[in-house]
Design an enzyme around this catalytic site. Structure first.
Site, PDB file in Angstrom:
ATOM      1  N   GLY A 354       0.568  -0.887   0.000  1.00 17.87           N
ATOM      2  CA  GLY A 354       0.000   0.000   0.000  1.00 17.87           C
ATOM      3  C   GLY A 354       0.760   1.187   0.000  1.00 17.87           C
ATOM      4  O   GLY A 354       0.992   1.883   0.796  1.00 17.87           O
ATOM      5  N   THR A 355       1.504   1.982  -0.849  1.00 14.80           N
ATOM      6  CA  THR A 355       2.682   2.828  -1.021  1.00 14.80           C
ATOM      7  C   THR A 355       2.333   4.079  -1.819  1.00 14.80           C
ATOM      8  O   THR A 355       1.526   4.038  -2.730  1.00 14.80           O
ATOM      9  CB  THR A 355       3.770   2.046  -1.776  1.00 14.80           C
ATOM     10  OG1 THR A 355       4.006   0.832  -1.075  1.00 14.80           O
ATOM     11  CG2 THR A 355       5.041   2.847  -1.879  1.00 14.80           C
ATOM     12  N   ALA A 356       2.987   5.187  -1.489  1.00 17.63           N
ATOM     13  CA  ALA A 356       2.836   6.432  -2.250  1.00 17.63           C
ATOM     14  C   ALA A 356       4.222   6.981  -2.542  1.00 17.63           C
ATOM     15  O   ALA A 356       5.110   6.938  -1.686  1.00 17.63           O
ATOM     16  CB  ALA A 356       2.007   7.442  -1.459  1.00 17.63           C
ATOM     17  N   MET A 436       5.418   2.883  -7.200  1.00 16.19           N
ATOM     18  CA  MET A 436       4.871   2.242  -6.006  1.00 16.19           C
ATOM     19  C   MET A 436       4.142   0.959  -6.385  1.00 16.19           C
ATOM     20  O   MET A 436       3.843   0.730  -7.539  1.00 16.19           O
ATOM     21  CB  MET A 436       3.895   3.200  -5.313  1.00 16.19           C
ATOM     22  CG  MET A 436       2.754   3.661  -6.184  1.00 16.19           C
ATOM     23  SD  MET A 436       1.516   4.616  -5.294  1.00 16.19           S
ATOM     24  CE  MET A 436       0.637   3.306  -4.445  1.00 16.19           C
TER      25      MET A 436
END
Length: 536
Positions: A354-356, A436
């Site tokens: 779950g990455t930004a 991401m």
């Protein structure tokens, strides 16, 4: 590397964006604009990165949170610096204790996989060392969005709704009740375009700003975090939080066709991208859309990944060093394994020795490649009451097999998926880039670098190009728009190819490049997301 507009045979939602004084590229327009405003109000690219990062914890809450981890590559004053702000497992956790709770592998959600969050400490560290404005000023845009609310954007709203329905069926324990209270206040996920407010997030961000992070690691917020985790038989303690420090690290690199490609050293998986590029660098590639190009890319990534999965963990626990894995001799041996047919990859044995995501740049030459995550959409699913802090589940990456390198141990950092990238040439910055989304990241790094270096695509075209991802053994998955004739040719070479129904698992990236002669910035943003470039 050419940053001019040029024809590319795949549909693009955007053209590359140019600017001179400053640029912020990320997956959510409001966060990008917040970072740009900080620069326009006297901040530098580092201040802008912090502001954008903090805003993403509000406006893209499925991907990142205050309770997550971060990594950064920072170019300033003629040098590249690395920041590892990932946190370790609690000191008291062990394989035996987790197995005694009835688990055969690390769970994905709940309190057990919660590790020490590093993101707030990354804001403090970057601000103190390289920032120009007070942290309270830099965090204010995120506080404002949390208090006043914002209209949920399209892709974020779509994933938020998907996760709500998954969690509604999956999260039955009391430890998940606060998630539904905060992220589904009306008994559902917010609609696309609906205003969502996060007043508890605002209070937490204000405390972090006022105390320079102390409240999160040693004060009021720390107490609430530990109380929440311990109430449901987790392992995190006040001592775990109080002893946490970010690590300033020396970035690692390989020279690929005259460009230096930089990554953060382990525990991150950036080493996988460098391993693949080291294998690929002695091949000649004449066309992007040829089966030979794709075949060699896939085979190199497979070989790099099996090495990464075997050896990468907390650097203090690795049996080999990145220098040994990246040696010319080792790469030559791995390169020789690539033949005309797809192979079943096996890890090699290097000779001992779950990455930004967001990118920023300013007119002074500062540039930042910054990535953050709480692992998986909405992390552990555990939200600390009255804080809005959704805690990460990065511990889910550990193995409960005591024989492997990435085995669970108290105080240890796990194999980490999030990786910022950076490119230089002749000791001058070209710029930050990143993708991401879990295990696609090093694979996409390889594809993006080759798109720009080998095939001279501008940043936007490099991001627009269809992607593939290796799953396991000979299995790869390709995007819906991936050329069918290439997919069929790969099948004839022995690859098992499946076509994805959407592009959700192929990553979301940003790129900023600087022209050394003119200082002009050129940016590309992800067409697979609500990506935006704010520029002046």
């Amino acid at each position: 590397m050419n940053t001019d507009h040029q024809f590319y045979p795949y549909p693009s939602k955007r053209m590359a964006v140019h600017g001179r004084k400053g640029m912020v590229a990320t997956t959510q327009p409001l966060a990008a604009q917040a970072g740009l405003r900080i620069m326009q109000n006297g901040g530098n690219a580092i201040d802008a990165a912090i502001a954008t990062s903090a805003c993403l914890t509000i406006v893209e809450p499925n991907s990142t949170s205050i309770g997550g981890d971060s990594f950064a590559l920072v170019w300033t004053k003629g040098k590249l610096h690395g920041l590892n702000a990932s946190g370790p497992a609690p000191q008291s956790i062990s394989i035996e204790k987790v197995k005694s709770m009835g688990y055969d592998s690390m769970p994905g959600q709940g309190v057990v996989p919660i590790t020490v969050p590093g993101t707030p400490a990354s804001w403090v560290a970057l601000s103190e060392r390289y920032g120009r404005l007070p942290l309270s000023t830099v965090l204010q845009p995120a506080i404002d969005y949390a208090l006043e609310g914002f209209p949920v954007s399209v892709e974020i709203g779509r994933y938020w709704n998907i996760r709500f329905h998954e969690f509604k069926n999956k999260f039955k324990g009391e430890e998940f009740a606060e998630w539904f209270k905060v992220y589904a206040p009306n008994g559902r996920a917010p609609y696309i375009g609906e205003v969502w407010r996060a007043p508890d997030h605002a209070k937490s961000l204000q405390l972090i700003a006022e105390t320079n992070g102390e409240a999160f690691y040693r004060g009021e917020l720390a107490e609430k975090i530990v109380h929440c985790v311990n109430e449901y038989n987790g392992f995190l303690s006040m001592e775990d939080l109080a002893r946490y420090q970010v690590e300033w690290v020396q970035p690692i690199n390989v020279n690929y066709k005259g460009f230096d490609i930089w990554e953060i050293p382990p525990n991150g998986q950036g080493l996988v991208a460098l391993l693949a590029l080291q294998i690929l660098k002695d091949f000649d590639f004449h066309s992007k859309d040829s089966v030979d190009t794709y075949h060699k890319q896939i085979e190199a990534v497979k070989l790099a990944f099996v090495d990464g999965l075997k050896y990468i963990t907390d650097s203090r626990s690795m049996s080999v060093t990145e220098k040994e894995l990246l040696s010319e001799q080792y790469a030559k041996g791995r390169r020789g394994l690539i033949q005309d047919e797809a192979i079943l990859p096996e890890a090699g044995e290097p000779i001992p020795g779950g990455t930004a995501y967001l990118a920023t740049a300013d007119e002074e030459g500062n540039m930042v490649s910054f990535i953050q995550s709480h692992a998986g959409d909405f992390g552990s699913g555990v939200v600390v009451p009255d804080t809005g802090i959704c805690l990460l589940n990065r511990g889910s990456g550990f193995s409960l097999n005591p024989e492997v390198a990435n085995r669970l141990e108290g105080g240890k950092k796990t194999f980490h998926t999030i990786i910022p990238g950076f490119i230089t040439k002749d000791n001058m910055p070209v710029g930050p880039f990143g993708i991401m989304c879990g295990m696609i990241q090093p694979q996409a790094h390889v594809q993006i670098v080759m798109n720009m270096v080998n095939f001279m695509l501008n940043p936007q075209a490099a991001l627009d190009a269809p992607r593939w991802r290796w799953i396991k053994e000979k299995l790869i998955e390709v995007e819906p728009q991936f050329p069918d004739h290439i997919a069929q040719a790969l099948i004839r070479k022995g690859h098992a190819v499946q076509r994805a129904i959407d592009s959700g698992m192929f990553g979301r990236g940003q790129i900023i490049c600087r022209d050394e002669k003119t200082g002009i910035l050129t940016g590309g943003t992800e067409p697979r997301a609500d990506g935006s470039i704010a520029v002046w």
